[in-house]
Design an enzyme around this catalytic site. Structure first.
Site, PDB file in Angstrom:
ATOM      1  N   PHE A  67       0.860  -1.187   0.000  1.00  0.00           N
ATOM      2  CA  PHE A  67       0.000   0.000   0.000  1.00  0.00           C
ATOM      3  C   PHE A  67       0.892   1.231   0.000  1.00  0.00           C
ATOM      4  CE2 PHE A  67      -2.433   3.523   1.604  1.00  0.00           C
ATOM      5  CZ  PHE A  67      -3.620   3.391   0.910  1.00  0.00           C
ATOM      6  N   ASP A 122       9.410   2.894   1.487  1.00  0.00           N
ATOM      7  CA  ASP A 122       8.241   3.630   1.953  1.00  0.00           C
ATOM      8  C   ASP A 122       8.168   3.476   3.466  1.00  0.00           C
ATOM      9  OD1 ASP A 122       5.767   4.510   2.755  1.00  0.00           O
ATOM     10  OD2 ASP A 122       4.670   3.621   1.079  1.00  0.00           O
ATOM     11  N   LYS A 161       2.929  10.635   7.836  1.00  0.00           N
ATOM     12  CA  LYS A 161       2.199  10.220   9.053  1.00  0.00           C
ATOM     13  C   LYS A 161       2.698  10.857  10.353  1.00  0.00           C
ATOM     14  CE  LYS A 161       0.034   5.931   7.472  1.00  0.00           C
ATOM     15  NZ  LYS A 161      -1.401   6.087   7.621  1.00  0.00           N
TER      16      LYS A 161
HETATM   17  N1  PLP Z   1       2.496   4.519   2.288  1.00  0.00           N
HETATM   18  C1  PLP Z   1       2.157   3.753   3.334  1.00  0.00           C
HETATM   19  C2  PLP Z   1       3.047   2.630   3.749  1.00  0.00           C
HETATM   20  C3  PLP Z   1       0.964   3.984   4.029  1.00  0.00           C
HETATM   21  O1  PLP Z   1       0.626   3.211   5.049  1.00  0.00           O
HETATM   22  C4  PLP Z   1       0.133   5.056   3.612  1.00  0.00           C
HETATM   23  C5  PLP Z   1      -1.137   5.341   4.292  1.00  0.00           C
HETATM   24  O2  PLP Z   1      -1.678   4.543   5.020  1.00  0.00           O
HETATM   25  C6  PLP Z   1       0.552   5.829   2.528  1.00  0.00           C
HETATM   26  C7  PLP Z   1       1.733   5.549   1.886  1.00  0.00           C
HETATM   27  C8  PLP Z   1      -0.281   6.986   2.055  1.00  0.00           C
HETATM   28  O3  PLP Z   1      -0.258   8.015   2.983  1.00  0.00           O
HETATM   29  P1  PLP Z   1      -1.360   9.181   2.980  1.00  0.00           P
HETATM   30  O4  PLP Z   1      -2.655   8.569   3.454  1.00  0.00           O
HETATM   31  O5  PLP Z   1      -0.818  10.210   3.929  1.00  0.00           O
HETATM   32  O6  PLP Z   1      -1.460   9.692   1.598  1.00  0.00           O
END
Ligand code: PLP
Length: 368
Positions: free
Chosen positions: A118, A203, A232
């Site tokens: 994700f 990520d 986050k």
């Molecule tokens: N990358 C990871 C690993 C995530 O868990 C998330 C969101 O849950 C995102 C990217 C996307 O972040 P955002 O919701 O701030 O766009």
């Protein structure tokens, strides 16, 4: 719009690991805004930093320097041991930035990502997000993304072509079910990327800022990516994202930008959150209390639980059946839980959670 499936409570205030609803009921928050409130709700350092900055300068364009953005960039360079920082406003935007940077510096177009990944909901980040449910209504997405099983370095080696700009990986998959790769996986992927002249993007949007018992999850394996995305917990609850990159991996002038990226208010909040993590030893606390939480959860009945896994305070409890009833029971009894990948309870509480609060959460899960 009706895109969110909301729980039937309205939250009004928060303090540490506890939130209160409009009727005055209190809940131990094991979701923490989905791994955002690492320093707890309304940490005094974050509140003070926002108040002070709001009276001084809320926003200016990136056409000018600000001291506070420079201060945060320097702090992030120190914490990540990387060389360059680009600021944005969310996780998805950080992934977009990472993908654009990878394409720009490599002059290649494709990405290798993992199954159950994700990375966000914007068109670029969605292109490297695996779950069909999220992708289906929005195709065609960006071409050239290949998905391989997680924790299988050989599959990555076999999928890299002369067009591959980067491999993109969560060092622990969050949304995909709190999947923790084996110790050597990330080191093997690093070597494969080096051998094939492919960039490696981590990520760390969910795993960053102490969540897993290190400042960043990459430290568990000792692997340094070429580009790293964060968001986050970075702003202590204030919306913020960034990418960090190694020396020589950088945007050229005019290639990328964000109006709000690195905005003074967000930078102040982030510096407040980082100070709280440092001064309250929350990285160490995350490791110790995470171990305690996992140990307590392992005492749950094996009739219901397939697996308990975790690193620091990023914990998954895989159940034999769905978690909806457990979520409802827990909420009615003062604990907020989250379910991901249909049957995994994802526990990502504020890092300031106490042993007593963890005991209470485990008791409620057991009763449920
Ligand atoms: N990358 C990871 C690993 C995530 O868990 C998330 C969101 O849950 C995102 C990217 C996307 O972040 P955002 O919701 O701030 O766009």
């Amino acid at each position: 719009m009706q895109n969110y499936t909301r729980q039937p409570i309205a939250l009004k205030r928060g303090d540490g690991a506890v939130v209160y609803d409009v009727d005055g009921n209190q809940y131990i928050d094991c979701l923490a805004g989905i791994a955002v409130n690492n320093v707890g709700h309304c940490h005094p350092y974050v509140v003070h930093a926002i108040k002070k900055q709001a009276e001084q300068l809320i926003h200016v364009s990136n056409l000018y320097y600000t001291e506070i953005q420079t201060e945060l960039a320097e702090k992030l360079v120190e914490l990540t041991e990387m060389d360059r920082i680009f600021f944005c406003n969310s996780g998805a935007e950080a992934i977009e930035s990472a993908m654009k940077l990878a394409r720009s510096v490599s002059n290649k177009t494709d990405f290798v990502a993992t199954e159950q990944s994700f990375h966000g909901r914007t068109m670029g980040s969605l292109s490297v997000t695996h779950k069909e449910k999220f992708r289906r209504p929005f195709t065609p997405l960006i071409q050239g993304a290949t998905f391989v099983p997680y924790n299988d370095s050989q599959a990555i080696a076999e999928s890299i072509t002369k067009n591959t700009a980067a491999v993109i990986i969560e060092p622990i998959q969050g949304e995909g079910g709190v999947n923790i790769p084996s110790g050597d996986y990330l080191r093997e992927v690093r070597k494969i990327c080096d051998d094939t002249d492919t960039l490696l993007i981590f990520d760390e949007v969910q795993t960053g800022f102490g969540r897993t018992g290190e400042w960043f999850c990459k430290q568990h394996s000792g692997v340094q990516p070429d580009i790293m995305a964060m968001a986050k917990a970075m702003g202590g609850g204030f919306p913020m994202g960034a990418i960090a990159s190694k020396k020589g991996i950088t945007f050229d002038k005019g290639e990328h930008a964000s109006t709000f990226g690195g905005n003074p208010l967000a930078c102040a909040a982030s510096l407040g959150a980082i100070k709280a993590i440092e001064e309250e030893s929350l990285v160490q606390h995350s490791k110790e209390l995470g171990d305690y939480f996992v140990e307590r959860l392992k005492s749950l009945s094996r009739e219901d639980v397939v697996d308990v896994r975790g690193q620091g305070l990023m914990i998954g409890v895989e159940l034999k059946s769905g978690c909806k009833d457990i979520l409802n029971y827990a909420r009615e009894n003062g604990v907020l839980l989250n379910c991901t990948s249909d049957s995994v309870l994802r526990l990502v509480p504020p890092l300031v959670i106490t042993r007593e609060q963890i005991d209470r959460v485990v008791d409620i899960i057991e009763q449920a």
